[in-house]
Scaffold this motif. Structure first.
Motif, PDB file in Angstrom:
ATOM      1  N   MET A  47       0.816  -1.213   0.000  1.00 46.90           N
ATOM      2  CA  MET A  47       0.000   0.000   0.000  1.00 46.90           C
ATOM      3  C   MET A  47       0.852   1.268   0.000  1.00 46.90           C
ATOM      4  SD  MET A  47      -3.127  -0.814  -0.308  1.00 46.90           S
ATOM      5  CE  MET A  47      -2.668  -2.221  -1.308  1.00 46.90           C
ATOM      6  N   GLN A  48       1.958   1.291   0.742  1.00 46.70           N
ATOM      7  CA  GLN A  48       2.811   2.482   0.747  1.00 46.70           C
ATOM      8  C   GLN A  48       3.381   2.736  -0.642  1.00 46.70           C
ATOM      9  OE1 GLN A  48       5.731   1.837   3.855  1.00 46.70           O
ATOM     10  NE2 GLN A  48       4.551   3.121   5.253  1.00 46.70           N
ATOM     11  N   GLU A  49       3.813   1.672  -1.294  1.00 47.72           N
ATOM     12  CA  GLU A  49       4.376   1.829  -2.637  1.00 47.72           C
ATOM     13  C   GLU A  49       3.312   2.274  -3.631  1.00 47.72           C
ATOM     14  OE1 GLU A  49       7.088  -0.847  -0.379  1.00 47.72           O
ATOM     15  OE2 GLU A  49       4.945  -0.870  -0.691  1.00 47.72           O
ATOM     16  N   LEU A  50       2.128   1.688  -3.539  1.00 50.59           N
ATOM     17  CA  LEU A  50       1.048   2.071  -4.454  1.00 50.59           C
ATOM     18  C   LEU A  50       0.668   3.534  -4.247  1.00 50.59           C
ATOM     19  CD1 LEU A  50      -1.004   1.388  -6.641  1.00 50.59           C
ATOM     20  CD2 LEU A  50      -2.557   0.664  -4.814  1.00 50.59           C
ATOM     21  N   ARG A  51       0.521   3.942  -2.995  1.00 46.92           N
ATOM     22  CA  ARG A  51       0.192   5.346  -2.710  1.00 46.92           C
ATOM     23  C   ARG A  51       1.271   6.271  -3.277  1.00 46.92           C
ATOM     24  NH1 ARG A  51       0.296   7.860   3.296  1.00 46.92           N
ATOM     25  NH2 ARG A  51       2.468   7.271   2.959  1.00 46.92           N
ATOM     26  N   GLY A  57       2.846   9.940  -9.879  1.00 45.73           N
ATOM     27  CA  GLY A  57       2.220  10.025 -11.201  1.00 45.73           C
ATOM     28  C   GLY A  57       1.307  11.223 -11.368  1.00 45.73           C
ATOM     29  N   LEU A  58       0.876  11.823 -10.256  1.00 44.02           N
ATOM     30  CA  LEU A  58      -0.018  12.989 -10.309  1.00 44.02           C
ATOM     31  C   LEU A  58       0.703  14.319 -10.124  1.00 44.02           C
ATOM     32  CD1 LEU A  58      -3.047  11.685  -8.193  1.00 44.02           C
ATOM     33  CD2 LEU A  58      -2.875  11.846 -10.694  1.00 44.02           C
ATOM     34  N   ARG A  68      -0.060  12.086   1.921  1.00 43.60           N
ATOM     35  CA  ARG A  68      -1.260  11.953   2.756  1.00 43.60           C
ATOM     36  C   ARG A  68      -2.520  12.310   1.962  1.00 43.60           C
ATOM     37  NH1 ARG A  68      -2.149  10.144   7.468  1.00 43.60           N
ATOM     38  NH2 ARG A  68      -3.851  10.914   8.716  1.00 43.60           N
ATOM     39  N   ASP A  69      -2.450  13.418   1.191  1.00 42.51           N
ATOM     40  CA  ASP A  69      -3.575  13.797   0.333  1.00 42.51           C
ATOM     41  C   ASP A  69      -3.911  12.654  -0.626  1.00 42.51           C
ATOM     42  OD1 ASP A  69      -3.544  16.382   1.430  1.00 42.51           O
ATOM     43  OD2 ASP A  69      -2.355  17.206  -0.230  1.00 42.51           O
ATOM     44  N   THR A  70      -2.871  12.063  -1.171  1.00 44.52           N
ATOM     45  CA  THR A  70      -3.061  10.981  -2.144  1.00 44.52           C
ATOM     46  C   THR A  70      -3.764   9.799  -1.498  1.00 44.52           C
ATOM     47  OG1 THR A  70      -1.068  11.683  -3.304  1.00 44.52           O
ATOM     48  CG2 THR A  70      -1.877   9.476  -3.784  1.00 44.52           C
ATOM     49  N   GLY A  71      -3.375   9.455  -0.288  1.00 44.05           N
ATOM     50  CA  GLY A  71      -4.031   8.367   0.422  1.00 44.05           C
ATOM     51  C   GLY A  71      -5.509   8.623   0.653  1.00 44.05           C
ATOM     52  N   GLU A  72      -5.873   9.879   0.804  1.00 42.47           N
ATOM     53  CA  GLU A  72      -7.272  10.225   1.028  1.00 42.47           C
ATOM     54  C   GLU A  72      -8.122  10.158  -0.234  1.00 42.47           C
ATOM     55  OE1 GLU A  72      -7.343  13.974   3.113  1.00 42.47           O
ATOM     56  OE2 GLU A  72      -6.260  13.130   4.819  1.00 42.47           O
TER      57      GLU A  72
END
Length: 122
Positions: A47-51, A57-58, A68-72
């Motif tokens: 999950m850390q790597e995917l996040r 990529g964004l 943190r924003d990305t995780g949300e």
């Protein structure tokens, strides 16, 4: 859907966004993970790597985005779809025949990092 000419892959998160893995994104990803992208493989992507991959990529369209924003904005119910989009964008960044040993993909195997909710390859 990928725009192979520009390396963008559309993904719906909090809104429609475009993933792109250029040299800047890959460099940021390495910094966030503390290891080269060439060391990523199907068995080590959690999950850390995917996040971090989604975040990197964004960055081209949202430089102020944080991990943190990305995780949300990643919905766990759609993790497989998002993983597929990340994979598609990584493959667009490493066209067939390029990469380590001429095999494409960041790992040089012709394959790309991927993850499932369990952290195993999808």
């Amino acid at each position: 859907m990928a725009n192979k000419q520009r390396g963008y892959v559309e993904v719906t998160l909090d809104r429609r966004r475009r993933l792109k893995f250029d040299l800047n994104a890959l460099s940021e990803l390495e910094g966030a993970l503390g290891k080269p992208v060439t060391q990523l493989n199907d068995s080590t992507v959690g999950m850390q790597e995917l996040r971090a991959m989604v975040w990197a990529g964004l960055l081209h369209e949202d430089p102020g985005l944080t991990l943190r924003d990305t995780g949300e904005i990643i919905e766990l119910e759609r993790i497989e779809e998002i993983t597929e989009k990340v994979t598609e964008a990584l493959l667009a960044a490493f066209p067939q025949g390029e990469g380590k040993n001429g095999k494409g993909g960041p790992t040089g195997t012709g394959r790309k990092p991927s993850a499932s909710p369990s952290g195993r390859s999808a």
